[in-house]
Design an enzyme around this catalytic site. Structure first.
Site, short mmCIF file in Angstrom:
data_model
loop_
_atom_site.label_atom_id
_atom_site.label_comp_id
_atom_site.label_asym_id
_atom_site.label_seq_id
_atom_site.Cartn_x
_atom_site.Cartn_y
_atom_site.Cartn_z
N HIS A 211 0.05 0.63 -2.13
CA HIS A 211 1.07 -0.35 -2.53
C HIS A 211 1.05 -1.55 -1.60
O HIS A 211 1.25 -2.69 -2.04
CB HIS A 211 2.47 0.30 -2.50
CG HIS A 211 2.76 1.12 -3.71
ND1 HIS A 211 2.22 2.37 -3.92
CD2 HIS A 211 3.54 0.87 -4.81
CE1 HIS A 211 2.66 2.85 -5.08
NE2 HIS A 211 3.46 1.95 -5.64
N HIS A 253 4.73 6.84 3.79
CA HIS A 253 3.68 6.41 4.71
C HIS A 253 4.17 6.29 6.14
O HIS A 253 5.37 6.12 6.39
CB HIS A 253 3.15 5.02 4.31
CG HIS A 253 2.37 5.03 3.05
ND1 HIS A 253 1.05 5.41 3.00
CD2 HIS A 253 2.71 4.70 1.79
CE1 HIS A 253 0.62 5.32 1.76
NE2 HIS A 253 1.62 4.89 0.99
C1 LIG Z 1 -3.12 5.63 -11.21
C2 LIG Z 1 -3.35 4.26 -10.70
C3 LIG Z 1 -4.02 3.29 -11.60
C4 LIG Z 1 -2.99 3.86 -9.50
C5 LIG Z 1 -2.36 4.73 -8.49
C6 LIG Z 1 -1.45 3.89 -7.68
C7 LIG Z 1 -0.86 4.67 -6.56
C8 LIG Z 1 0.01 5.81 -6.87
C9 LIG Z 1 -1.17 4.31 -5.32
C10 LIG Z 1 -0.67 5.02 -4.11
O1 LIG Z 1 0.00 4.10 -3.34
P1 LIG Z 1 0.42 4.46 -1.88
O2 LIG Z 1 -0.85 4.73 -1.14
O3 LIG Z 1 1.13 3.25 -1.38
O4 LIG Z 1 1.31 5.64 -1.93
#
Ligand SMILES: CC(C)=CCC/C(C)=C/COP(=O)(O)O
Length: 292
Positions: A211, A253
């Site tokens: 994110h 995180h």
């Molecule tokens: C399924 C798709 C297309 C994307 C996943 C996006 C996601 C869940 C990312 C994790 O984000 P963090 O590392 O910030 O938790």
């Protein structure tokens, strides 16, 4: 005050089978230990040598009989010959190693302190739904679907070019984050509840925050390719920052995951900008899309 008779690992020197047979005042426990203490203070290298020798000695039959050869020998005896460099490395952690361990400890402590929305019963548990809404605003799926939708509706070449590059940026981001998460395999904080909206298998890992990368990547993209009034530009930057902060507050995180995510997102935009796709350098892409 720390005892002078501590090894580098914090174990008492001679805390093996031998320690039971040495008594206070004996060379290995007090009298000779005085010489040992002075030697330990004299230099780091000597300290490593002595400790290595001590550890080595603890494995030797002589040591098991209860006397540390160097300490027992008294101040007049020469110290043992220096041990090879590789033997010293474990006992003499580098400055970088110590710095990294300290950073990690601060990171874990700070992340736990900031994880105030990690659960409904946490101190800021009532704002958890708002944080989860923010989470969706930076999720990959809405951004990918939104970009594809806008591409399908776009009727200008310029618009299509920008959107094609945004799509490329989002895919590059997913790929790089998945790759690094898979390589680093850092577990999410223990206080995290894994209740995220649609995740990939690598999303059980936390370094870096996807994110956070997307927030900075998309913000830089918007700021560089959309003409926006100043208040809106400020809002875009704020959104990226608060989204990153919310990852730690939700307990998803550690701070370093988000900090590195911000850095990676910034670099990713630079890559996209450098490899900018246009009808001139990637005509196939644009022609294919036009035929849809
Ligand atoms: C399924 C798709 C297309 C994307 C996943 C996006 C996601 C869940 C990312 C994790 O984000 P963090 O590392 O910030 O938790």
């Amino acid at each position: 005050m720390p005892s002078p008779r501590r090894s580098v690992e914090g174990r008492p020197l001679g805390a093996s089978a031998s320690s039971s047979s040495s008594s206070p005042g004996s060379p290995a426990h007090g009298g000779g230990g005085r010489f040992e203490f002075q030697s330990l203070l004299s230099s780091r290298a000597t300290c490593a040598d002595l400790t290595c020798a001590r550890l080595r000695a603890s494995e030797s039959p002589v040591h098991r009989r209860g006397s540390f050869p160097l300490a027992a020998a008294g101040p007049s005896q020469a110290p043992p010959p220096p041990l090879p460099e590789e033997d010293r490395m474990d006992l003499n952690p580098s400055f970088l190693g110590i710095a990294l361990r300290s950073l990690l400890a601060i990171d874990l402590w700070l992340s736990k302190k900031l994880g105030v929305c990690a659960g409904e019963s946490s101190s800021w548990g009532s704002v958890r739904p708002l944080m989860k809404l923010l989470e969706i605003s930076g999720h990959g799926i809405p951004w990918l679907l939104g970009t594809l939708y806008c591409l399908s509706r776009s009727d200008s070449w310029a618009g299509r070019e920008v959107l094609m590059n945004l799509l490329f940026a989002l895919l590059l981001d997913l790929l790089l984050v998945a790759l690094i998460k898979g390589l680093v395999r850092r577990r999410r904080p223990a206080h995290n509840q894994m209740d995220m909206f649609v995740t990939l298998s690598v999303d059980k890992y936390s370094f870096p925050s996807g994110h956070a990368t997307r927030a900075v990547l998309v913000s830089r993209f918007i700021l560089n390719h959309l003409v926006l009034a100043i208040p809106l530009r400020v809002l875009v930057v704020l959104w990226a920052f608060v989204l990153g902060l919310s990852r730690v507050m939700l307990g998803r995180h550690n701070v370093t995951d988000v900090a590195f995510g911000f850095f990676l997102g910034y670099m990713q935009y630079s890559i996209v900008d450098y490899c900018w796709l246009s009808p001139h350098n990637a005509p196939v892409l644009f022609v294919l899309w036009n035929q849809q």
